[in-house]
Scaffold this motif. Sequence first.
Motif, PDB file in Angstrom:
ATOM      1  N   SER A 164     -15.960  22.929 -91.413  1.00  0.00           N
ATOM      2  CA  SER A 164     -15.538  22.135 -92.907  1.00  0.00           C
ATOM      3  C   SER A 164     -15.102  23.442 -94.019  1.00  0.00           C
ATOM      4  N   VAL A 165     -16.015  24.440 -93.877  1.00  0.00           N
ATOM      5  CA  VAL A 165     -15.465  25.505 -95.009  1.00  0.00           C
ATOM      6  C   VAL A 165     -14.251  25.881 -94.655  1.00  0.00           C
ATOM      7  N   ARG A 166     -13.568  26.126 -93.377  1.00  0.00           N
ATOM      8  CA  ARG A 166     -12.380  26.412 -93.091  1.00  0.00           C
ATOM      9  C   ARG A 166     -11.192  25.208 -93.593  1.00  0.00           C
ATOM     10  N   HIS A 167     -11.658  24.008 -93.080  1.00  0.00           N
ATOM     11  CA  HIS A 167     -10.762  22.836 -93.488  1.00  0.00           C
ATOM     12  C   HIS A 167     -10.471  22.646 -94.852  1.00  0.00           C
ATOM     13  N   GLN A 168     -11.738  22.703 -95.689  1.00  0.00           N
ATOM     14  CA  GLN A 168     -11.419  22.477 -97.053  1.00  0.00           C
ATOM     15  C   GLN A 168     -10.756  23.809 -97.825  1.00  0.00           C
ATOM     16  N   GLY A 169     -10.917  24.826 -97.268  1.00  0.00           N
ATOM     17  CA  GLY A 169     -10.274  26.046 -97.887  1.00  0.00           C
ATOM     18  C   GLY A 169      -8.577  25.872 -97.831  1.00  0.00           C
ATOM     19  N   GLY A 170      -8.402  25.409 -96.411  1.00  0.00           N
ATOM     20  CA  GLY A 170      -6.914  25.168 -96.300  1.00  0.00           C
ATOM     21  C   GLY A 170      -6.430  24.038 -97.042  1.00  0.00           C
ATOM     22  N   VAL A 171      -7.183  22.901 -97.299  1.00  0.00           N
ATOM     23  CA  VAL A 171      -6.723  21.876 -98.235  1.00  0.00           C
ATOM     24  C   VAL A 171      -6.517  22.303 -99.660  1.00  0.00           C
ATOM     25  N   ILE A 172      -7.407  23.263-100.117  1.00  0.00           N
ATOM     26  CA  ILE A 172      -7.127  23.530-101.398  1.00  0.00           C
ATOM     27  C   ILE A 172      -6.208  24.522-101.611  1.00  0.00           C
ATOM     28  N   LEU A 173      -5.985  25.352-100.472  1.00  0.00           N
ATOM     29  CA  LEU A 173      -4.995  26.348-100.987  1.00  0.00           C
ATOM     30  C   LEU A 173      -3.612  25.621-101.102  1.00  0.00           C
ATOM     31  N   ALA A 174      -3.422  24.654-100.184  1.00  0.00           N
ATOM     32  CA  ALA A 174      -2.372  23.816 -99.936  1.00  0.00           C
ATOM     33  C   ALA A 174      -2.059  23.203-101.256  1.00  0.00           C
ATOM     34  N   LEU A 175      -3.103  22.630-102.096  1.00  0.00           N
ATOM     35  CA  LEU A 175      -3.047  22.206-103.232  1.00  0.00           C
ATOM     36  C   LEU A 175      -2.678  22.918-104.298  1.00  0.00           C
ATOM     37  N   LEU A 176      -3.064  24.005-104.263  1.00  0.00           N
ATOM     38  CA  LEU A 176      -2.501  25.192-105.257  1.00  0.00           C
ATOM     39  C   LEU A 176      -1.238  25.557-105.207  1.00  0.00           C
ATOM     40  N   ALA A 177      -0.972  25.536-103.764  1.00  0.00           N
ATOM     41  CA  ALA A 177       0.839  25.973-103.580  1.00  0.00           C
ATOM     42  C   ALA A 177       1.553  24.845-104.034  1.00  0.00           C
ATOM     43  N   ASP A 178       1.162  23.555-103.908  1.00  0.00           N
ATOM     44  CA  ASP A 178       1.989  22.664-104.480  1.00  0.00           C
ATOM     45  C   ASP A 178       2.044  22.649-105.807  1.00  0.00           C
ATOM     46  N   ASN A 179       1.152  23.246-106.660  1.00  0.00           N
ATOM     47  CA  ASN A 179       0.984  22.863-108.078  1.00  0.00           C
ATOM     48  C   ASN A 179       1.375  24.085-108.837  1.00  0.00           C
ATOM     49  N   LEU A 180       1.016  25.510-108.066  1.00  0.00           N
ATOM     50  CA  LEU A 180       1.238  26.576-108.916  1.00  0.00           C
ATOM     51  C   LEU A 180       2.270  27.567-108.549  1.00  0.00           C
ATOM     52  N   SER A 181       2.736  27.453-107.351  1.00  0.00           N
ATOM     53  CA  SER A 181       3.710  28.189-106.974  1.00  0.00           C
ATOM     54  C   SER A 181       4.770  28.457-107.963  1.00  0.00           C
ATOM     55  N   ASP A 182       5.241  29.561-107.745  1.00  0.00           N
ATOM     56  CA  ASP A 182       6.394  29.846-108.753  1.00  0.00           C
ATOM     57  C   ASP A 182       7.246  31.205-108.352  1.00  0.00           C
ATOM     58  N   SER A 183       8.233  31.804-108.954  1.00  0.00           N
ATOM     59  CA  SER A 183       9.030  32.649-108.337  1.00  0.00           C
ATOM     60  C   SER A 183       8.553  34.323-108.875  1.00  0.00           C
ATOM     61  N   SER A 184       7.665  34.238-109.653  1.00  0.00           N
ATOM     62  CA  SER A 184       6.882  35.591-110.366  1.00  0.00           C
ATOM     63  C   SER A 184       6.102  36.274-109.218  1.00  0.00           C
ATOM     64  N   SER A 185       6.204  37.578-109.327  1.00  0.00           N
ATOM     65  CA  SER A 185       5.540  38.362-108.221  1.00  0.00           C
ATOM     66  C   SER A 185       4.232  38.802-108.659  1.00  0.00           C
TER      67      SER A 185
END
Length: 204
Positions: free
Chosen positions: A26-47
């Motif tokens: 569950s730790v690994r599953h939830q971590g992946g879900v949350i990271l994907a949520l961050l990628a969908d909402n926070l990703s941008d072109s800044s380095s």
Amino acid sequence: MMSEVDAFYDRIAGDYHLIFADWERSVRHQGGVILALLADNLSDSSSNSSGSSKRSVSVLDCACGIGTQSIGLALASSSSSSLEVVVESILATDVSQASVVKAREHHKRLMSDGSTAMPRVEFQQADFRELRGAVGEQRRFDVVMAMDNAVTHMLTEADMEKALASMFDCVSPDGGMLILSIRDYDAAVAAARASKSTNQLVAP
């Protein structure tokens, strides 16, 4: 009221993982879900600081418990190469000191490979109604999260408003986000009874 809550979680910290069918999964599953949520909402072109085009994010897990989401997010970030965000640091706090101690133990055990790609993770005790005193007067985070029914312990409107204001105050004004989750434990108990399995309540 919170003294009753932290006393309760202090008592069950050592066994809390048993409410999951498989806590580490569950730790690994939830971590992946949350990271994907961050990628969908926070990703941008800044380095980020390493020169990558991925966005580096800082996270405050202000109801970390025994580390389920904060450790999972750190593991997911260190192993993902396809998403457009990378977690650079995580501050994990909880009102229960025993839970914080257990989270440190789990973190040391699950993240012991020494990879330099691992985010920096810190654990400390804090009441999420009064986060500013724990994190510092000026510190802000790209993500603040309180998962798995933590906010339902706020039984009065005043406490709920205080908790939400405290969390929002820690969110970066530059496109940050607050994530809250609520589990329907009544439904989980009903499902467990229907399947005649009472030794677990939470699936991934």
